[in-house]
Scaffold this motif. Structure first.
Motif, short mmCIF file in Angstrom:
data_model
loop_
_atom_site.label_atom_id
_atom_site.label_comp_id
_atom_site.label_asym_id
_atom_site.label_seq_id
_atom_site.Cartn_x
_atom_site.Cartn_y
_atom_site.Cartn_z
N ILE A 123 7.66 -5.37 -27.97
CA ILE A 123 7.58 -3.93 -27.73
C ILE A 123 7.53 -3.57 -26.24
N ASN A 124 7.47 -4.60 -25.39
CA ASN A 124 7.35 -4.36 -23.95
C ASN A 124 8.17 -5.41 -23.20
N LYS A 125 8.84 -4.98 -22.15
CA LYS A 125 9.72 -5.90 -21.42
C LYS A 125 8.96 -7.07 -20.80
N LEU A 126 7.64 -6.94 -20.59
CA LEU A 126 6.87 -8.05 -20.07
C LEU A 126 6.91 -9.26 -21.00
N SER A 133 13.45 -18.68 -24.97
CA SER A 133 14.02 -18.94 -26.29
C SER A 133 15.51 -18.59 -26.20
N ASP A 134 16.26 -18.97 -27.21
CA ASP A 134 17.69 -18.68 -27.19
C ASP A 134 17.97 -17.30 -27.77
N LEU A 135 17.25 -16.97 -28.83
CA LEU A 135 17.36 -15.65 -29.44
C LEU A 135 15.98 -15.00 -29.43
N ILE A 136 15.98 -13.67 -29.51
CA ILE A 136 14.72 -12.95 -29.58
C ILE A 136 14.85 -11.81 -30.57
N LEU A 137 13.85 -11.66 -31.43
CA LEU A 137 13.88 -10.63 -32.46
C LEU A 137 13.49 -9.27 -31.88
N LEU A 138 14.32 -8.27 -32.15
CA LEU A 138 14.02 -6.89 -31.78
C LEU A 138 14.09 -6.05 -33.05
N ILE A 139 13.00 -5.40 -33.40
CA ILE A 139 12.91 -4.68 -34.68
C ILE A 139 13.21 -3.21 -34.46
N ASP A 152 19.55 -4.31 -24.02
CA ASP A 152 20.17 -4.52 -22.71
C ASP A 152 19.33 -5.45 -21.84
N ILE A 153 18.01 -5.25 -21.86
CA ILE A 153 17.13 -6.11 -21.06
C ILE A 153 17.17 -7.54 -21.57
N ALA A 154 17.15 -7.70 -22.89
CA ALA A 154 17.21 -9.04 -23.48
C ALA A 154 18.46 -9.78 -23.02
N ILE A 155 19.60 -9.10 -23.08
CA ILE A 155 20.86 -9.72 -22.67
C ILE A 155 20.83 -10.06 -21.18
N GLU A 156 20.30 -9.14 -20.39
CA GLU A 156 20.19 -9.36 -18.94
C GLU A 156 19.33 -10.59 -18.64
N LYS A 157 18.29 -10.79 -19.45
CA LYS A 157 17.38 -11.92 -19.25
C LYS A 157 17.92 -13.22 -19.82
N GLY A 158 19.06 -13.17 -20.50
CA GLY A 158 19.65 -14.39 -21.02
C GLY A 158 19.33 -14.71 -22.45
N PHE A 159 18.76 -13.75 -23.19
CA PHE A 159 18.45 -13.93 -24.60
C PHE A 159 19.58 -13.35 -25.47
N ASN A 169 19.58 4.38 -41.24
CA ASN A 169 19.22 5.04 -39.98
C ASN A 169 18.99 4.00 -38.88
N GLU A 170 18.25 2.95 -39.21
CA GLU A 170 18.00 1.89 -38.24
C GLU A 170 19.29 1.16 -37.91
N LEU A 171 20.11 0.95 -38.93
CA LEU A 171 21.39 0.26 -38.72
C LEU A 171 22.30 1.06 -37.79
N GLU A 172 22.31 2.36 -37.94
CA GLU A 172 23.14 3.21 -37.09
C GLU A 172 22.76 3.03 -35.62
N LYS A 173 21.45 2.95 -35.36
CA LYS A 173 20.98 2.74 -33.99
C LYS A 173 21.36 1.36 -33.49
N ALA A 174 21.24 0.37 -34.37
CA ALA A 174 21.55 -1.01 -33.99
C ALA A 174 23.02 -1.17 -33.61
N LEU A 175 23.89 -0.51 -34.36
CA LEU A 175 25.32 -0.63 -34.12
C LEU A 175 25.76 0.06 -32.83
N LYS A 176 24.91 0.88 -32.27
CA LYS A 176 25.21 1.53 -31.00
C LYS A 176 24.84 0.65 -29.80
N THR A 177 24.17 -0.46 -30.07
CA THR A 177 23.76 -1.36 -29.00
C THR A 177 24.81 -2.44 -28.77
N LYS A 178 24.55 -3.31 -27.82
CA LYS A 178 25.45 -4.42 -27.51
C LYS A 178 25.12 -5.68 -28.32
N ALA A 179 24.19 -5.57 -29.23
CA ALA A 179 23.80 -6.74 -30.02
C ALA A 179 24.95 -7.24 -30.88
#
Length: 266
Positions: A123-126, A133-139, A152-159, A169-179
């Motif tokens: 829940i926090n970029k810290l 890790s190779d992948l990181i879960l974002l809910i 975006d931060i996860a990708i920038e950090k190499g995850f 509704n959640e899926l709609e938001k997810a599909l707008k990201t670069k994931a």
């Protein structure tokens, strides 16, 4: 959200407040080129007509302890999962409710050659600075309007972000990201009830989005799969992979149970 989930988030906020300032100094430490690619692993397994299983080192669910798992145990369990044909290992790092640890994840990633997913309430970029890790879960249901920024931060950090959704509704938001990877959680975080039909309902939405936009998402079905019939149900519906923890750990036969799920299409 269910009260249990709210309690976990509150506990996570307390953990974040305890992250030392020195963690901030590590912010470039994990930007490296050694990320293990799960997409190629999934595609390879599918080409063999096997199930791409992300097997989870899972000490507990909220209110249900499965077994004690220290770093040494975690490394052994993960190695058995790898030997059985898993495409990746999920390691829980939430300490209070899931009895996971950073130490378990570190031990797992040191032991196996597979991609490793950090499973926690991010829940926090810290938190991106805590461990590699190779992948990181974002809910999506927890991050809500902050989802795109965190991806975006996860990708920038190499995850590799695995964005988890439960409804349209959640899926709609997810599909707008670069994931590139969408996890469909069959567990409703408001009621904690599980319904495999959640995967069946959301897969066509993803497929249609990809058809219209010329994109491609890897789809992972999560939660509630215990046997080959469950696995076949979601794979036949179009899931590329499954994430399974409880049934493997509870079986007491890590290698045999993981192998059974990998071979569910035979």
């Amino acid at each position: 959200m269910h009260s249990v989930i709210n309690n976990i988030i509150q506990s996570t906020e307390q953990r974040i407040s305890q992250i030392k300032e020195e963690e901030e100094a590590k912010k470039n430490e994990y930007i490296d080129t050694d990320k293990r690619d799960i997409v190629s692993k999934i595609n390879e397994k599918k080409s063999q007509n096997k199930v791409a299983v992300i097997a989870e080192v899972k000490p507990a669910s909220p209110g249900k302890k499965l077994r004690d798992i220290n770093p040494e145990d975690a490394a052994f369990i993960a190695s058995e999962m790898e030997r059985a044909g898993a495409v990746a290992i999920s390691a829980l790092t939430e300490p209070q409710f899931f009895h996971g640890s950073i130490g378990n994840l570190e031990a797992v990633r040191k032991k196996v050659m597979l991609p490793v997913l950090r499973k926690d309430f991010i829940i926090n970029k810290l938190q991106f600075e805590e461990v590699r890790s190779d992948l990181i879960l974002l809910i999506a249901g927890i991050l809500e309007d902050h989802l795109e920024e965190m991806v975006d931060i996860a990708i920038e950090k190499g995850f590799e972000p695995l964005v988890e959704v439960h409804n349209e509704n959640e899926l709609e938001k997810a599909l707008k990201t670069k994931a590139r990877i969408i996890g469909i959680n069959n567990r409703n975080l408001s009621t904690l009830e599980i319904d495999l039909d959640t995967t069946l309902k959301l897969i066509p939405v993803i497929k249609e989005f990809d058809r219209i936009n010329g994109s491609h998402h890897i789809i992972i079905s999560e939660s509630g799969m215990h046997n080959a019939d469950d696995i076949r149900k979601v794979i036949d519906a179009g899931a590329d992979a499954v994430l399974v923890g409880t049934s493997i750990i509870k079986s007491g036969e890590i290698y045999a149970k993981t192998r059974e799920l990998v071979n569910a299409l035979d």
